[in-house]
Design an enzyme around this catalytic site. Structure first.
Site, PDB file in Angstrom:
ATOM      1  N   SER A  10       9.027  -2.035   0.562  1.00  0.00           N
ATOM      2  CA  SER A  10       8.038  -2.765   1.350  1.00  0.00           C
ATOM      3  C   SER A  10       8.391  -4.245   1.308  1.00  0.00           C
ATOM      4  CB  SER A  10       6.647  -2.541   0.745  1.00  0.00           C
ATOM      5  OG  SER A  10       5.702  -3.449   1.265  1.00  0.00           O
TER       6      SER A  10
ATOM      7  N   TYR B  70       0.718  -3.047  -6.956  1.00  0.00           N
ATOM      8  CA  TYR B  70       1.609  -2.599  -5.885  1.00  0.00           C
ATOM      9  C   TYR B  70       2.861  -3.467  -5.826  1.00  0.00           C
ATOM     10  CZ  TYR B  70       3.100  -0.869  -1.317  1.00  0.00           C
ATOM     11  OH  TYR B  70       3.818  -0.304  -0.272  1.00  0.00           O
TER      12      TYR B  70
END
Length: 223
Positions: A134, A147
């Site tokens: 990501s 995250y």
């Protein structure tokens, strides 16, 4: 015909990966934790096979590798797509268990699957591992420590695997998309256009079709 293994395959991005490779004529094996959703996606998409799998469970991963070895001689492309999502909150809010689960799923999961499928990848003439990261693995955001940590860790793991496995002819790359909009009109050109799952799948398909001598470190994708 190439053999493609996709983890977390019945989710929205997983379906995009599967659709692209099936359209290219590859035999695609889907994995995921929910048996009902997994079998439904396999039937709907026309995948070659499926296997119920929690990629963060080492025993399940070992059993999957054994099953795969009995049914398929090699794996040409492994897409480590399964991941736990969510920021987890600020440092004051984030639960230690949530943090640990996020890191285990998003780092240990891809590590375990790649390690277990290494013999199958070694039997391919042009093996490729794609770890879905990501833009959160490149830069951090507030209230997203868990995250961010997991995706930064995945980037580091991928870098190490790339240098380690390249000696065996196995390419390792990461795909790092920004936020994805799956609405039907999300991919339209022009003002307000958003990155779409099909865009990431197209990049994966290109990576799999590139000459084996071509090693791509990371593709960071923004709309």
């Amino acid at each position: 015909m190439r053999t493609i293994v996709i983890t977390g395959a019945y989710g929205r991005l997983g379906r995009c990966f599967a659709t692209a490779f099936i359209a290219a004529g590859d035999q695609v094996i889907l994995t995921g934790r929910n048996a009902e959703r997994l079998h439904s996606a396999t039937s709907e998409l026309g995948a070659a096979d499926c296997y119920q799998l929690d990629h963060a469970d080492g025993k399940q991963v070992a059993a999957f590798a054994g099953w795969l070895g009995e049914h398929y001689p090699q794996v040409d492309v492994l897409i480590n797509n399964a991941a736990r999502m969510g920021g987890g909150g600020s440092l004051a809010q984030v639960d230690a268990g949530v943090f640990a689960d996020m890191v285990h799923s998003n780092i240990c999961g891809p590590f375990q699957v790649t390690q277990a499928l290494l013999p199958a990848l070694q039997r391919s003439s042009a093996p490729l591992v794609i770890n879905v990261s990501s833009t959160s693995g490149h830069r951090a955001d507030a209230e997203s420590a868990a995250y961010n940590a997991s995706k930064f860790g995945l980037m580091g793991l991928s870098e190490a695997l790339r240098k380690d496995l390249r000696r065996q002819g196995i390419r390792v790359t990461t795909l790092s998309p920004s936020s994805i909009n799956y609405a039907p009109d999300a991919a339209l050109d022009g003002k307000g256009a958003r990155l779409h799952g099909d865009d990431i799948a197209a990049a994966a398909l290109w990576l799999a079709s590139a000459p084996p001598r071509t090693v791509v470190r990371d593709i960071e994708m923004w709309a």
